[in-house]
Design an enzyme around this catalytic site. Structure first.
Site, PDB file in Angstrom:
ATOM      1  N   LYS A 129      27.853 -10.947  -1.080  1.00 49.32           N
ATOM      2  CA  LYS A 129      27.502 -10.686  -2.484  1.00 49.32           C
ATOM      3  C   LYS A 129      28.457 -11.464  -3.360  1.00 49.32           C
ATOM      4  CE  LYS A 129      24.447  -8.111  -4.676  1.00 49.32           C
ATOM      5  NZ  LYS A 129      23.133  -7.720  -4.125  1.00 49.32           N
TER       6      LYS A 129
HETATM    7  P1  NAD Z   1      17.676  -6.242 -13.875  1.00 50.84           P
HETATM    8  O1  NAD Z   1      18.885  -6.746 -14.561  1.00 50.84           O
HETATM    9  O2  NAD Z   1      16.430  -7.048 -13.900  1.00 50.84           O
HETATM   10  O3  NAD Z   1      17.276  -4.778 -14.429  1.00 50.84           O
HETATM   11  C1  NAD Z   1      18.179  -3.735 -14.558  1.00 50.84           C
HETATM   12  C2  NAD Z   1      17.519  -2.689 -15.441  1.00 50.84           C
HETATM   13  O4  NAD Z   1      18.370  -1.537 -15.497  1.00 50.84           O
HETATM   14  C3  NAD Z   1      17.308  -3.136 -16.886  1.00 50.84           C
HETATM   15  O5  NAD Z   1      16.054  -2.664 -17.338  1.00 50.84           O
HETATM   16  C4  NAD Z   1      18.413  -2.430 -17.632  1.00 50.84           C
HETATM   17  O6  NAD Z   1      18.110  -2.206 -19.007  1.00 50.84           O
HETATM   18  C5  NAD Z   1      18.460  -1.132 -16.855  1.00 50.84           C
HETATM   19  N1  NAD Z   1      19.653  -0.342 -17.091  1.00 50.84           N
HETATM   20  C6  NAD Z   1      20.941  -0.755 -17.199  1.00 50.84           C
HETATM   21  N2  NAD Z   1      21.721   0.291 -17.499  1.00 50.84           N
HETATM   22  C7  NAD Z   1      20.912   1.373 -17.556  1.00 50.84           C
HETATM   23  C8  NAD Z   1      21.111   2.738 -17.838  1.00 50.84           C
HETATM   24  N3  NAD Z   1      22.311   3.186 -18.114  1.00 50.84           N
HETATM   25  N4  NAD Z   1      20.038   3.573 -17.802  1.00 50.84           N
HETATM   26  C9  NAD Z   1      18.805   3.117 -17.518  1.00 50.84           C
HETATM   27  N5  NAD Z   1      18.557   1.827 -17.263  1.00 50.84           N
HETATM   28  C10 NAD Z   1      19.590   0.978 -17.279  1.00 50.84           C
HETATM   29  O7  NAD Z   1      18.143  -5.931 -12.391  1.00 50.84           O
HETATM   30  P2  NAD Z   1      17.244  -5.791 -11.078  1.00 50.84           P
HETATM   31  O8  NAD Z   1      17.246  -7.096 -10.388  1.00 50.84           O
HETATM   32  O9  NAD Z   1      15.965  -5.117 -11.414  1.00 50.84           O
HETATM   33  O10 NAD Z   1      18.173  -4.826 -10.209  1.00 50.84           O
HETATM   34  C11 NAD Z   1      18.161  -3.414 -10.401  1.00 50.84           C
HETATM   35  C12 NAD Z   1      18.845  -2.766  -9.208  1.00 50.84           C
HETATM   36  O11 NAD Z   1      18.160  -3.133  -8.013  1.00 50.84           O
HETATM   37  C13 NAD Z   1      20.298  -3.163  -8.981  1.00 50.84           C
HETATM   38  O12 NAD Z   1      20.981  -2.075  -8.433  1.00 50.84           O
HETATM   39  C14 NAD Z   1      20.187  -4.279  -7.952  1.00 50.84           C
HETATM   40  O13 NAD Z   1      21.380  -4.452  -7.206  1.00 50.84           O
HETATM   41  C15 NAD Z   1      19.066  -3.730  -7.104  1.00 50.84           C
HETATM   42  N6  NAD Z   1      18.375  -4.729  -6.305  1.00 50.84           N
HETATM   43  C16 NAD Z   1      17.771  -5.808  -6.904  1.00 50.84           C
HETATM   44  C17 NAD Z   1      17.092  -6.721  -6.106  1.00 50.84           C
HETATM   45  C18 NAD Z   1      16.338  -7.884  -6.694  1.00 50.84           C
HETATM   46  O14 NAD Z   1      15.666  -8.601  -5.941  1.00 50.84           O
HETATM   47  N7  NAD Z   1      16.365  -8.085  -8.006  1.00 50.84           N
HETATM   48  C19 NAD Z   1      17.072  -6.556  -4.713  1.00 50.84           C
HETATM   49  C20 NAD Z   1      17.695  -5.440  -4.146  1.00 50.84           C
HETATM   50  C21 NAD Z   1      18.338  -4.538  -4.959  1.00 50.84           C
END
Ligand code: NAD
Length: 470
Positions: A161
Site C-alpha cells: 500500500k
Molecule cells: P472514494 O474517495 O471514492 O470515496 C470515499 C467516500 O467516503 C466519499 O464519498 C467520501 O465523501 C466518503 N466519506 C469520507 N468521510 C466520510 C464520513 N465521515 N462519513 C461518511 N462518508 C465519508 O474512495 P473509495 O475508492 O470508494 O474507497 C472507499 C473505501 O473502500 C476505502 O476504505 C478504500 O480503502 C476501500 N476500497 C476501495 C477500493 C477501490 O477499488 N476503490 C478497493 C478496495 C477497498
C-alpha cells in the site's frame, strides 16, 4: 476527498476496554503488538487538521484492527512465534519527502509512503491513497490487509500500500499531478510490473494512475503494466472502475440466502458514496434492492420509500454531494445512518467508522464491508452477538484487486477483454472465494472474518515456506 476526520473527531475517540475474543486490542496511546518487532512505534506524526465535521471515529487504529485479526488467526492456526513475527512485519517500508511548489508560489512538503508487506505469493500489489490523514501506521495496516486479501481470492500477488498525506480536494488538478509525479520519482526504484504494481484508492483515480504511469515511463520506457486502474484510453481494463462495488454485490448475492433474504427484496444503507459506495448502490438497485439511507463526508439522507442511486450518482458526478441532494429523502444526522432499520449495511468510507460506541445502534441483519477495516474488533464482537452476518473487507472488497489483476494480465499480453468477460471472470473468483470462506467458517464454527484471515495466512505461509523464505 472532502471532509475527512478532523482533530475534533480524533479527540472524540471512545476508549475500548472490552475487546473481542483473542489477543487484547491495544488501547489508544499504547504500543501495538508490533512495536519493537522491526518497525518501531506506530507512526502518528503525520496527522492533519481539517475543519469539516464528521461522525466519531474508532477507539483503535486501522493498524491495531488488522493486527488484532492476524493475532486471532495466528493463535487458531498455532503459528510458531518466529513465523508469526515474519508475517506481521513488513518486508520493506519506504518513506519519502514529496516537495511540490503549489499555486501559492511556495514549496509544500508532503510525506509519501510505500509499504511492501509480503511478496511470497507474487509481486506486491496495493493502492495509493491521497488523504491528509495518511501515515506510516495506516499504510502498514492496509499493506498487510492486501497480503491476506490477494491470498483469499487466490491472486498471484503479495500485499502493499502507499499514500501521500495530501488533501487533493484542496488542490488544483495540476497540483495533484505534481504530487503524483514527484511521489513516483521517489519510489520508482521499488516498483515495476514484476515488483510492485500500484492502483487507485481513496483520493486517487484513473487520472492519477495515468500520471503515475507516464512518469514511470519517462524513466523505464512505456510500461502500462506498472500501475492498474488506468483510464480505458491508456490500456485500462473495462470494468475496473465498478469492480470493487460489483464484487461487494456479488458476495452479497451469495450471502443473502444464508439469512433467508431475497436480494431483490433487500433494503440497504450505504456509508460513503465514492467509487465503492456509488457502484455498490447502483448494482444493488439493479438487483431490485432499495437504498433507504446513504451518506458521504458532507452529510447523510434517508427515505423509507428509497433513494435512487443512479440519480444520486449523477448528482455527485456533476460536483454535488449527498448532503445537498435534492431528492425526496430527508436529511439525517450522519451518526443516525447506522441506526436505520435495514437488511444490509455497506460501509464504504474510511476505516474504524463502526466502533464500540456506535455498533450497538445498528439494526441491519447483514454487513458487507466495502471499506477497508471499517469495523473495530469490539464492534465486530457486538455485531456478532446481535446475530449480524458480516462479510469481511478482506473478502467483500477484493473485486477491485481482482480486476486490477485482469488489467495487469491484459497489459502484459497487450490485449483487451470485453467488459462482459471481465465481469464474468470477476464473479467466478468472488463466488469461489465466498464459498471457500463460508465453508471454512461453518466447518470451524467461527464467523467469516477469522475464517478468511486463516485461509489467507495459510496460503501465504505455504508459499513462503515452499520458497524457503521461512
Ligand atoms: P472514494 O474517495 O471514492 O470515496 C470515499 C467516500 O467516503 C466519499 O464519498 C467520501 O465523501 C466518503 N466519506 C469520507 N468521510 C466520510 C464520513 N465521515 N462519513 C461518511 N462518508 C465519508 O474512495 P473509495 O475508492 O470508494 O474507497 C472507499 C473505501 O473502500 C476505502 O476504505 C478504500 O480503502 C476501500 N476500497 C476501495 C477500493 C477501490 O477499488 N476503490 C478497493 C478496495 C477497498
Amino acid at each position: 476527498m472532502r471532509g475527512a476526520m478532523g482533530e475534533e473527531a480524533t479527540e472524540e475517540r471512545a476508549r475500548d476496554d472490552d475487546s473481542a475474543d483473542g489477543p487484547a486490542v491495544p488501547q489508544e496511546g499504547e504500543a501495538g503488538p508490533h512495536a519493537g518487532a522491526g518497525h518501531g512505534q506506530p507512526d502518528k506524526s503525520a496527522k492533519k487538521t481539517e475543519d469539516a465535521p464528521a461522525p466519531s471515529r474508532a477507539e483503535v487504529s486501522n493498524y491495531e484492527i488488522v493486527e488484532h485479526w492476524f493475532g486471532v488467526a495466528a493463535e487458531r492456526l498455532d503459528l510458531p512465534d518466529d513465523v508469526a513475527a515474519v508475517l506481521r512485519s513488513s518486508y520493506r517500508e519506504v518513506q519519502v519527502q514529496v516537495p511540490v511548489r503549489l499555486g501559492d508560489g511556495k514549496v509544500h512538503v508532503f510525506s509519501g509512503y510505500r509499504v511492501q508487506h509480503n511478496g511470497a505469493r507474487g509481486p506486491y500489489k496495493g493502492g495509493i491513497r491521497f488523504h491528509p490523514e495518511v501515515d506510516l501506521d495506516e499504510v502498514r495496516a492496509l499493506a498487510e490487509l492486501m497480503t491476506w486479501k490477494t491470498a483469499i481470492v487466490s491472486l498471484p500477488y503479495g500485499g502493499a500500500k502507499g499514500g501521500v498525506n495530501v488533501d487533493p480536494s484542496k488542490l488544483e488538478a495540476r497540483e495533484v499531478q505534481a504530487v503524483a509525479r514527484s511521489f513516483m520519482d521517489k519510489i520508482e526504484k521499488v516498483l515495476g510490473p514484476t515488483r510492485d504494481i500500484p492502483a487507485p484508492d481513496v483520493g486517487t483515480n484513473a487520472q492519477v494512475m495515468a500520471w503515475l504511469m507516464d512518469e514511470y515511463g519517462k524513466l523505464h520506457g512505456h510500461t502500462p503494466a506498472c500501475v492498474t486502474g488506468k483510464p480505458i484510453a491508456l490500456e485500462g481494463s473495462y470494468g475496473r472502475e465498478a469492480a470493487t462495488g460489483r464484487g461487494v454485490v456479488q458476495v452479497f448475492r451469495e450471502a443473502a440466502p444464508e439469512i433467508g433474504l431475497d436480494p431483490a427484496e433487500a433494503r440497504f444503507a450505504v456509508q460513503g458514496f465514492g467509487n465503492v459506495g456509488s457502484w455498490a448502490s447502483r448494482l444493488m438497485q439493479e438487483l431490485g434492492a432499495t437504498m433507504v439511507g446513504v451518506s458521504d463526508a458532507s452529510g447523510a439522507i434517508a427515505s423509507e420509500g428509497g433513494i435512487d442511486a443512479e440519480t444520486l450518482a449523477e448528482h455527485v458526478r456533476d460536483g454535488g454531494n449527498v448532503g445537498d441532494f435534492d431528492g425526496s429523502a430527508d436529511e439525517i444526522d450522519p451518526d443516525d445512518l447506522l441506526a436505520l432499520e435495514c437488511d444490509v449495511f455497506i460501509p464504504a468510507a474510511l476505516g474504524g467508522m463502526i466502533h464500540k460506541a456506535n455498533a450497538d445502534r445498528m439494526r441491519c441483519r447483514m454487513m458487507v464491508e466495502g471499506a477497508n477495516s471499517p469495523t473495530t474488533p469490539a464492534a465486530d464482537s457486538i455485531l456478532n452477538d446481535k446475530g449480524v452476518l458480516i462479510v469481511p473487507d478482506v473478502l467483500a472488497n477484493a473485486g477491485g484487486v481482482v480486476v486490477s489483476y485482469f488489467e495487469w494480465v491484459q497489459n502484459l499480453q497487450h490485449l483487451r477483454w470485453t467488459e462482459d468477460e471481465v465481469n464474468e471472470r470477476l464473479g467466478e473468483i468472488m463466488r469461489k472465494a465466498f464459498r471457500e470462506v463460508a465453508d471454512r467458517a461453518r466447518e470451524n464454527g467461527v464467523p467469516m472474518r477469522p475464517a478468511a484471515y486463516e485461509l489467507g495466512i495459510e496460503r501465504v505461509v505455504e508459499a513462503a515456506s515452499t520458497r524457503g523464505y521461512i
